[in-house]
Design a protein around this motif. Sequence first.
Motif, PDB file in Angstrom:
ATOM      1  N   ALA A 147       0.816  -1.216   0.000  1.00 56.62           N
ATOM      2  CA  ALA A 147       0.000   0.000   0.000  1.00 56.62           C
ATOM      3  C   ALA A 147       0.854   1.272   0.000  1.00 56.62           C
ATOM      4  CB  ALA A 147      -0.919  -0.001   1.218  1.00 56.62           C
ATOM      5  N   LEU A 148       2.158   1.132   0.218  1.00 57.84           N
ATOM      6  CA  LEU A 148       3.032   2.303   0.273  1.00 57.84           C
ATOM      7  C   LEU A 148       3.232   2.938  -1.099  1.00 57.84           C
ATOM      8  CD1 LEU A 148       5.876   0.961   2.612  1.00 57.84           C
ATOM      9  CD2 LEU A 148       4.032   2.547   3.218  1.00 57.84           C
ATOM     10  N   ALA A 149       3.479   4.245  -1.097  1.00 60.34           N
ATOM     11  CA  ALA A 149       3.793   4.964  -2.335  1.00 60.34           C
ATOM     12  C   ALA A 149       5.255   4.780  -2.716  1.00 60.34           C
ATOM     13  CB  ALA A 149       3.475   6.444  -2.170  1.00 60.34           C
ATOM     14  N   GLU A 150       6.070   4.280  -1.788  1.00 61.58           N
ATOM     15  CA  GLU A 150       7.494   4.050  -2.035  1.00 61.58           C
ATOM     16  C   GLU A 150       7.732   2.599  -2.404  1.00 61.58           C
ATOM     17  OE1 GLU A 150       6.397   5.354   0.913  1.00 61.58           O
ATOM     18  OE2 GLU A 150       6.847   7.452   0.487  1.00 61.58           O
ATOM     19  N   GLY A 151       8.763   2.389  -3.187  1.00 58.79           N
ATOM     20  CA  GLY A 151       9.175   1.031  -3.489  1.00 58.79           C
ATOM     21  C   GLY A 151      10.029   0.503  -2.346  1.00 58.79           C
ATOM     22  N   VAL A 152       9.832  -0.757  -1.986  1.00 57.53           N
ATOM     23  CA  VAL A 152      10.636  -1.394  -0.945  1.00 57.53           C
ATOM     24  C   VAL A 152      11.228  -2.671  -1.546  1.00 57.53           C
ATOM     25  CG1 VAL A 152      10.687  -2.406   1.366  1.00 57.53           C
ATOM     26  CG2 VAL A 152       9.151  -0.487   0.881  1.00 57.53           C
TER      27      VAL A 152
ATOM     28  N   GLN B 123       7.979  -2.994  -7.981  1.00 58.81           N
ATOM     29  CA  GLN B 123       7.765  -3.726  -9.239  1.00 58.81           C
ATOM     30  C   GLN B 123       7.339  -2.780 -10.343  1.00 58.81           C
ATOM     31  OE1 GLN B 123       4.917  -6.745  -8.162  1.00 58.81           O
ATOM     32  NE2 GLN B 123       6.512  -8.210  -7.637  1.00 58.81           N
ATOM     33  N   ALA B 124       6.450  -1.833 -10.015  1.00 62.41           N
ATOM     34  CA  ALA B 124       5.975  -0.875 -11.016  1.00 62.41           C
ATOM     35  C   ALA B 124       7.086   0.114 -11.408  1.00 62.41           C
ATOM     36  CB  ALA B 124       4.768  -0.111 -10.481  1.00 62.41           C
ATOM     37  N   LEU B 125       7.845   0.606 -10.431  1.00 65.18           N
ATOM     38  CA  LEU B 125       8.922   1.570 -10.725  1.00 65.18           C
ATOM     39  C   LEU B 125       9.950   1.011 -11.694  1.00 65.18           C
ATOM     40  CD1 LEU B 125       9.868   3.245  -7.312  1.00 65.18           C
ATOM     41  CD2 LEU B 125       9.139   4.405  -9.394  1.00 65.18           C
TER      42      LEU B 125
ATOM     43  N   VAL C 105      15.613   9.534  -7.982  1.00 68.09           N
ATOM     44  CA  VAL C 105      15.001   8.819  -6.866  1.00 68.09           C
ATOM     45  C   VAL C 105      15.706   9.194  -5.571  1.00 68.09           C
ATOM     46  CG1 VAL C 105      14.211   6.839  -8.230  1.00 68.09           C
ATOM     47  CG2 VAL C 105      16.461   6.772  -7.159  1.00 68.09           C
ATOM     48  N   GLN C 106      14.963   9.100  -4.504  1.00 67.91           N
ATOM     49  CA  GLN C 106      15.524   9.270  -3.177  1.00 67.91           C
ATOM     50  C   GLN C 106      15.545   7.885  -2.553  1.00 67.91           C
ATOM     51  OE1 GLN C 106      13.651  12.439  -1.154  1.00 67.91           O
ATOM     52  NE2 GLN C 106      15.023  12.360   0.586  1.00 67.91           N
ATOM     53  N   ILE C 107      16.715   7.503  -2.053  1.00 65.23           N
ATOM     54  CA  ILE C 107      16.915   6.155  -1.531  1.00 65.23           C
ATOM     55  C   ILE C 107      17.281   6.229  -0.052  1.00 65.23           C
ATOM     56  CG2 ILE C 107      18.426   4.122  -1.627  1.00 65.23           C
ATOM     57  CD1 ILE C 107      18.760   4.682  -4.614  1.00 65.23           C
ATOM     58  N   SER C 108      16.672   5.347   0.719  1.00 65.10           N
ATOM     59  CA  SER C 108      17.074   5.121   2.105  1.00 65.10           C
ATOM     60  C   SER C 108      17.316   3.629   2.244  1.00 65.10           C
ATOM     61  CB  SER C 108      15.991   5.579   3.084  1.00 65.10           C
ATOM     62  OG  SER C 108      15.810   6.981   3.026  1.00 65.10           O
ATOM     63  N   THR C 109      18.282   3.257   3.073  1.00 67.11           N
ATOM     64  CA  THR C 109      18.558   1.849   3.308  1.00 67.11           C
ATOM     65  C   THR C 109      18.406   1.543   4.795  1.00 67.11           C
ATOM     66  OG1 THR C 109      20.923   2.209   3.628  1.00 67.11           O
ATOM     67  CG2 THR C 109      20.183   1.709   1.377  1.00 67.11           C
TER      68      THR C 109
ATOM     69  N   ILE D  99      14.466   1.584   0.387  1.00 70.70           N
ATOM     70  CA  ILE D  99      13.213   2.306   0.192  1.00 70.70           C
ATOM     71  C   ILE D  99      13.477   3.329  -0.902  1.00 70.70           C
ATOM     72  CG2 ILE D  99      11.468   3.793   1.227  1.00 70.70           C
ATOM     73  CD1 ILE D  99      13.553   1.700   3.502  1.00 70.70           C
ATOM     74  N   VAL D 100      12.689   3.261  -1.972  1.00 68.42           N
ATOM     75  CA  VAL D 100      12.915   4.087  -3.158  1.00 68.42           C
ATOM     76  C   VAL D 100      11.695   4.967  -3.414  1.00 68.42           C
ATOM     77  CG1 VAL D 100      13.447   4.064  -5.623  1.00 68.42           C
ATOM     78  CG2 VAL D 100      14.274   2.219  -4.158  1.00 68.42           C
ATOM     79  N   SER D 101      11.920   6.272  -3.455  1.00 64.20           N
ATOM     80  CA  SER D 101      10.859   7.229  -3.789  1.00 64.20           C
ATOM     81  C   SER D 101      11.211   7.899  -5.101  1.00 64.20           C
ATOM     82  CB  SER D 101      10.732   8.301  -2.705  1.00 64.20           C
ATOM     83  OG  SER D 101      10.442   7.735  -1.463  1.00 64.20           O
ATOM     84  N   ASP D 102      10.294   7.869  -6.054  1.00 64.74           N
ATOM     85  CA  ASP D 102      10.513   8.544  -7.329  1.00 64.74           C
ATOM     86  C   ASP D 102      10.267  10.039  -7.120  1.00 64.74           C
ATOM     87  OD1 ASP D 102      10.632   9.484  -9.919  1.00 64.74           O
ATOM     88  OD2 ASP D 102       9.148   8.096 -10.731  1.00 64.74           O
TER      89      ASP D 102
END
Length: 174
Positions: free
Chosen positions: A21-26, A43-45, A99-103, A119-122
């Motif tokens: 349900a998150l807007a970010e990719g995990v 998967q979509a990103l 993208v903004q990435i956090s690990t 965690i990947v945010s476009d």
Amino acid sequence: MDRLDALCRFRPLSVADILDALAEGVIAVDENLRVLGMNARAQALFEAPEGGLGGASICQLFGEETCPLACLRETLATGRPIRDYQTRVGLAGGRLGEVQISTVPLTSESGAVHGAAIIVSDVTEVTTLRKEVDARHRHGAIVGRDRRMLDLYRLIGDVGPSQASVLIRGESGT
């Protein structure tokens, strides 16, 4: 129990539903940087097949040229997360995106690091808009947001294509 530790008491499918349900990719990777799994947004990103790229190198997902290996290796080596690292990577449709990435390290009960979650945010659209707004408030080395400066930028744009000489006067720094 604090923070979100209470989620760990629920069946895994519920946690997977929350991640989807998150807007970010995990994306979860093991200590060899092989993909363990990913949520629906990841998967979509990256246009990953249904079920992700289980077992594939993380660089197959991000692209060899734009893979954030340094972030992942640092998290695996130190056991510390990395927050808000912005970079360009290959995204769905073969486009490059910001993208903004956090690990976050994935650890065992003993504290040993066995992998990492990414965690990947476009932020492509936000970055593009920010650059456009910044460009509107400057013209070459001239910077300003005042209404009169914006009028000056428009005038420069109108006169620029002509052969006319233009003198811009005013005190420096005002």
